[in-house]
Write a protein that holds these residues in place. Structure first.
Motif, PDB file in Angstrom:
ATOM      1  N   UNK A 258       0.879  -1.087   0.141  1.00  0.00           N
ATOM      2  CA  UNK A 258      -0.113  -0.094   0.210  1.00  0.00           C
ATOM      3  C   UNK A 258       0.829   1.167   0.168  1.00  0.00           C
ATOM      4  N   UNK A 259       1.968   1.299  -0.099  1.00  0.00           N
ATOM      5  CA  UNK A 259       2.836   2.417  -0.303  1.00  0.00           C
ATOM      6  C   UNK A 259       4.602   2.194   0.242  1.00  0.00           C
ATOM      7  N   UNK A 260       5.293   2.929  -0.050  1.00  0.00           N
ATOM      8  CA  UNK A 260       6.875   2.790   0.193  1.00  0.00           C
ATOM      9  C   UNK A 260       7.152   3.641   1.349  1.00  0.00           C
ATOM     10  N   UNK A 261       6.188   4.454   1.722  1.00  0.00           N
ATOM     11  CA  UNK A 261       6.459   5.380   3.100  1.00  0.00           C
ATOM     12  C   UNK A 261       6.781   4.519   4.179  1.00  0.00           C
ATOM     13  N   UNK A 262       7.714   4.763   4.943  1.00  0.00           N
ATOM     14  CA  UNK A 262       8.044   4.066   6.319  1.00  0.00           C
ATOM     15  C   UNK A 262       8.729   5.236   7.208  1.00  0.00           C
ATOM     16  N   UNK A 263       8.495   4.840   8.568  1.00  0.00           N
ATOM     17  CA  UNK A 263       9.176   5.702   9.709  1.00  0.00           C
ATOM     18  C   UNK A 263      10.414   5.185   9.963  1.00  0.00           C
ATOM     19  N   UNK A 264      10.991   4.036   9.318  1.00  0.00           N
ATOM     20  CA  UNK A 264      12.371   3.590   9.510  1.00  0.00           C
ATOM     21  C   UNK A 264      13.147   3.278   8.095  1.00  0.00           C
ATOM     22  N   UNK A 265      14.416   3.563   8.177  1.00  0.00           N
ATOM     23  CA  UNK A 265      15.246   3.274   7.054  1.00  0.00           C
ATOM     24  C   UNK A 265      16.072   2.177   7.482  1.00  0.00           C
ATOM     25  N   UNK A 266      15.817   0.980   7.215  1.00  0.00           N
ATOM     26  CA  UNK A 266      16.387  -0.259   7.487  1.00  0.00           C
ATOM     27  C   UNK A 266      17.551  -0.741   6.550  1.00  0.00           C
ATOM     28  N   UNK A 267      18.554  -1.241   7.063  1.00  0.00           N
ATOM     29  CA  UNK A 267      19.676  -1.506   6.082  1.00  0.00           C
ATOM     30  C   UNK A 267      19.583  -2.484   5.192  1.00  0.00           C
ATOM     31  N   UNK A 268      18.591  -3.581   5.422  1.00  0.00           N
ATOM     32  CA  UNK A 268      18.508  -4.572   4.752  1.00  0.00           C
ATOM     33  C   UNK A 268      17.220  -4.681   3.797  1.00  0.00           C
TER      34      UNK A 268
END
Length: 353
Positions: free
Chosen positions: A62-72
């Protein structure tokens, strides 16, 4: 592994482009014959072409927005990603949900909860009579903002099966992969889910955790890790959950970027190929799943979606969804598929063999 702060797209990285990723996966050790391509490998066991079976799972991003930016992260998700599914596309998905034989709806992202129409979509989809309704939550979203604090109750109301990322039962390993403070917020979110009944023994409110290795290695035995996770989380925090899914990191997007930057790419591909298990090919998720992108296009799996490898069918968009055309189609493959067939195999539901 240093924690990223921006998506590859925001950084302007070459690897934000799917064609660049596919070039890497097709050239070098695979082009010169040092390692067999995935097509060659499954042909050896008479499993090419890989065919779709009966559709059981609709996985909707439902979308690529996220509150995190995870390494993997294979989605390259983050706060700077603005791709979001509209309510119109959701309505088209709902029509398919009502008319398809699929019994499982799997909502993913990014952080799916950040889509402004997420709750509306969940409520409408719940009315459609799906038997297993999964939301893939990163846990920290529950603590990210007051507007998300009631998510455990919302999930409970709709009997949502919550599948949550948890890299490790220790703060150090979790924060290294997912960012400072992620572990403590995840623990708090898990305790809140437990408080409303999620993950408790005998509870129908399913709470499963997902483990991804933090480096260039394959996951260990899923059953043994589940035992360790359960023991540590109960002893240290009083947390209960149902199952642990061990998922192999696929060499695409940010994990591919890490492999190249750390000069582990070739070694990792060797590890995947050497761990190839023909028995795992039978039950890879692409054979019973359709992945739907935020803008409504159809893919064999979430990984193919990120590599922009659409389904091999005349039915390519949710607006022209045709279950008969999609059943029996040839699955689109590349070398990243080794990740799902290494060892005991790997899918969004954990090991497959």
């Amino acid at each position: 592994m240093a924690t990223a702060t921006k998506s590859l797209k925001k950084q302007g990285s070459d690897l934000a482009q799917s064609n660049k990723q596919l070039e890497i996966l097709s050239n070098g050790i695979f082009q010169n014959g040092e390692l067999p391509t995935f097509k060659t490998k499954i042909s050896e066991t008479s499993q090419f072409p890989l065919k779709a079976k009966k559709l059981e799972i609709l996985q909707i991003n439902v979308g690529y927005m996220c509150n995190q930016v995870c390494d993997h992260c294979h989605v390259d998700a983050g706060p700077d990603r603005k791709e979001i599914m509209t309510r119109d596309t959701m309505r088209q998905c709902l029509e398919v949900i009502k008319n398809t034989g699929a019994h499982t709806l799997d909502l993913t992202g990014g952080a799916p909860e950040m889509n402004p129409d997420f709750r509306w979509f969940v409520e409408e989809a719940a009315k459609a009579g799906i038997k297993d309704f999964i939301v893939r939550s990163n846990l920290t979203i529950i603590r990210a903002n007051k507007k998300y604090y009631d998510l455990p109750e919302f999930f409970k109301k709709h009997n949502i099966h919550v599948v949550s990322s948890m890299p490790h039962w220790t703060r150090g390993k979790t924060d290294k992969q997912r960012g400072d403070g992620v572990f403590d917020k995840s623990i708090k979110a898990l305790q809140e889910l437990n408080a409303v009944g999620y993950g408790m023994p005998g509870s129908d409110l399913r709470l499963d955790l997902v483990y991804n290795p933090s480096g260039a290695f394959l996951p260990g035995d899923q059953a043994a890790m589940e035992k360790d996770f359960k023991k540590a989380l109960m002893e240290d925090f009083g947390i209960e959950f149902h199952n642990l899914f061990a998922i192999t990191n696929l060499p695409i997007a940010r994990f591919l970027d890490f492999l190249i930057a750390s000069e582990n790419y070739e070694d990792y591909m060797y590890s995947l190929v050497e761990a190839y298990n023909p028995a795992a090919v039978e039950n890879v998720m692409c054979t019973n799943t359709i992945s739907i992108s935020w803008d409504g296009y159809l893919f064999d799996c979430d990984f193919n979606q990120m590599l922009e490898l659409p389904v091999n069918s005349k039915s390519k968009h949710i607006s022209e969804f045709n279950e008969e055309l999609l059943e029996g189609r040839n699955i689109v493959i590349s070398q990243h598929c080794y990740g799902c067939t290494a060892g005991a195999g790997s899918s969004c539901q954990g090991v497959v063999a």
